[in-house]
Scaffold this motif. Structure first.
Motif, mmCIF file in Angstrom:
data_model
loop_
_atom_site.group_PDB
_atom_site.id
_atom_site.type_symbol
_atom_site.label_atom_id
_atom_site.label_comp_id
_atom_site.label_asym_id
_atom_site.label_seq_id
_atom_site.Cartn_x
_atom_site.Cartn_y
_atom_site.Cartn_z
ATOM 1 N N PHE A 33 0.835 -1.197 0.000
ATOM 2 C CA PHE A 33 0.000 0.000 0.000
ATOM 3 C C PHE A 33 0.870 1.247 0.000
ATOM 4 O O PHE A 33 2.073 1.177 0.258
ATOM 5 N N GLN A 34 0.246 2.358 -0.308
ATOM 6 C CA GLN A 34 0.900 3.657 -0.257
ATOM 7 C C GLN A 34 0.099 4.517 0.705
ATOM 8 O O GLN A 34 -1.137 4.456 0.719
ATOM 9 N N ALA A 35 0.791 5.299 1.531
ATOM 10 C CA ALA A 35 0.113 6.125 2.528
ATOM 11 C C ALA A 35 0.721 7.510 2.554
ATOM 12 O O ALA A 35 1.859 7.721 2.111
ATOM 13 N N GLU A 36 -0.067 8.439 3.071
ATOM 14 C CA GLU A 36 0.371 9.823 3.203
ATOM 15 C C GLU A 36 0.102 10.269 4.635
ATOM 16 O O GLU A 36 -0.948 9.945 5.206
ATOM 17 N N VAL A 37 1.046 10.989 5.217
ATOM 18 C CA VAL A 37 0.893 11.516 6.564
ATOM 19 C C VAL A 37 1.009 13.032 6.489
ATOM 20 O O VAL A 37 1.928 13.567 5.865
ATOM 21 N N THR A 38 0.054 13.719 7.105
ATOM 22 C CA THR A 38 0.075 15.178 7.176
ATOM 23 C C THR A 38 0.500 15.584 8.580
ATOM 24 O O THR A 38 -0.097 15.134 9.566
ATOM 25 N N VAL A 39 1.552 16.397 8.660
ATOM 26 C CA VAL A 39 2.053 16.919 9.932
ATOM 27 C C VAL A 39 1.557 18.357 10.040
ATOM 28 O O VAL A 39 1.827 19.173 9.148
ATOM 29 N N THR A 40 0.824 18.661 11.104
ATOM 30 C CA THR A 40 0.275 19.998 11.292
ATOM 31 C C THR A 40 0.840 20.606 12.572
ATOM 32 O O THR A 40 0.809 19.974 13.636
ATOM 33 N N SER A 50 9.171 14.978 13.996
ATOM 34 C CA SER A 50 9.274 13.544 13.750
ATOM 35 C C SER A 50 7.938 12.898 14.091
ATOM 36 O O SER A 50 7.219 13.358 14.980
ATOM 37 N N VAL A 51 7.604 11.858 13.342
ATOM 38 C CA VAL A 51 6.357 11.121 13.537
ATOM 39 C C VAL A 51 6.726 9.662 13.770
ATOM 40 O O VAL A 51 7.526 9.091 13.027
ATOM 41 N N THR A 71 13.912 2.767 11.498
ATOM 42 C CA THR A 71 13.068 1.776 12.163
ATOM 43 C C THR A 71 13.859 1.109 13.265
ATOM 44 O O THR A 71 15.084 0.950 13.172
ATOM 45 N N SER A 72 13.143 0.753 14.318
ATOM 46 C CA SER A 72 13.738 0.022 15.429
ATOM 47 C C SER A 72 12.714 -1.022 15.840
ATOM 48 O O SER A 72 11.666 -0.678 16.393
ATOM 49 N N GLY A 73 12.972 -2.278 15.505
ATOM 50 C CA GLY A 73 11.980 -3.314 15.755
ATOM 51 C C GLY A 73 10.740 -3.016 14.926
ATOM 52 O O GLY A 73 10.837 -2.810 13.719
ATOM 53 N N SER A 74 9.578 -2.914 15.583
ATOM 54 C CA SER A 74 8.351 -2.633 14.837
ATOM 55 C C SER A 74 7.973 -1.154 14.888
ATOM 56 O O SER A 74 6.896 -0.769 14.448
ATOM 57 N N THR A 75 8.869 -0.310 15.417
ATOM 58 C CA THR A 75 8.594 1.127 15.498
ATOM 59 C C THR A 75 9.236 1.837 14.317
ATOM 60 O O THR A 75 10.436 1.699 14.081
ATOM 61 N N ALA A 76 8.416 2.590 13.591
ATOM 62 C CA ALA A 76 8.915 3.397 12.476
ATOM 63 C C ALA A 76 8.916 4.854 12.911
ATOM 64 O O ALA A 76 7.974 5.322 13.553
ATOM 65 N N THR A 77 9.979 5.574 12.572
ATOM 66 C CA THR A 77 10.065 7.006 12.848
ATOM 67 C C THR A 77 10.458 7.706 11.556
ATOM 68 O O THR A 77 11.430 7.308 10.909
ATOM 69 N N VAL A 78 9.687 8.715 11.178
ATOM 70 C CA VAL A 78 10.039 9.533 10.022
ATOM 71 C C VAL A 78 10.309 10.946 10.527
ATOM 72 O O VAL A 78 9.485 11.544 11.218
ATOM 73 N N ARG A 79 11.493 11.448 10.188
ATOM 74 C CA ARG A 79 11.872 12.819 10.535
ATOM 75 C C ARG A 79 11.785 13.675 9.279
ATOM 76 O O ARG A 79 11.846 13.154 8.168
ATOM 77 N N CYS A 110 3.391 12.620 17.101
ATOM 78 C CA CYS A 110 4.176 13.671 16.448
ATOM 79 C C CYS A 110 4.897 14.469 17.529
ATOM 80 O O CYS A 110 4.286 14.862 18.521
ATOM 81 N N THR A 111 6.190 14.680 17.318
ATOM 82 C CA THR A 111 6.965 15.483 18.257
ATOM 83 C C THR A 111 7.815 16.466 17.469
ATOM 84 O O THR A 111 8.143 16.250 16.313
#
Length: 113
Positions: A33-40, A50-51, A71-79, A110-111
């Motif tokens: 799949f393809q996904a989009e994330v909006t950071v507000t 970062s999300v 990624t770390s294990g099953s945690t994904a982080t996008v900066r 989101c941080t």
């Protein structure tokens, strides 16, 4: 008698509430799949963000654009990427990714550093 004094409720500053992230699956196919994330941004502008979310079983992210994945294990982080880290107050930016597995609706954190 003087009228009773009432102290207005004090609202503590939000912690970690500098930004919010919303997720949507834009397209899906068998096995991916393809996904989009909006950071507000919140009331203050962001200077970097970062999300983070937990990947569902069988998911793996293949390609990310407008962000940097770790990624770390099953945690994904996008900066943020270099060009979209500064977001004005109440403004937003987006990033997207392609992943293997079945689409899900993860809970995003989101941080802003």
């Amino acid at each position: 008698d003087p009228p009773p004094t009432t102290t207005p409720p004090t609202t503590p500053p939000p912690t970690g509430g500098a930004c919010t992230a919303t997720y949507r699956t834009t397209t899906s196919w068998s096995g991916g799949f393809q996904a989009e994330v909006t950071v507000t941004a919140g009331a203050a502008p962001l200077n970097g963000w970062s999300v983070r979310w937990t990947l569902a079983g069988g998911q793996s992210i293949g390609q990310v654009w407008s962000g940097t994945l770790s990624t770390s294990g099953s945690t994904a982080t996008v900066r943020n990427a270099e060009y979209n880290g500064s977001v004005p107050a109440s403004g937003s930016t987006t990033f997207g990714f392609v992943a293997n597995g079945s689409p899900s609706t993860p809970s995003l954190t989101c941080t802003s550093p």
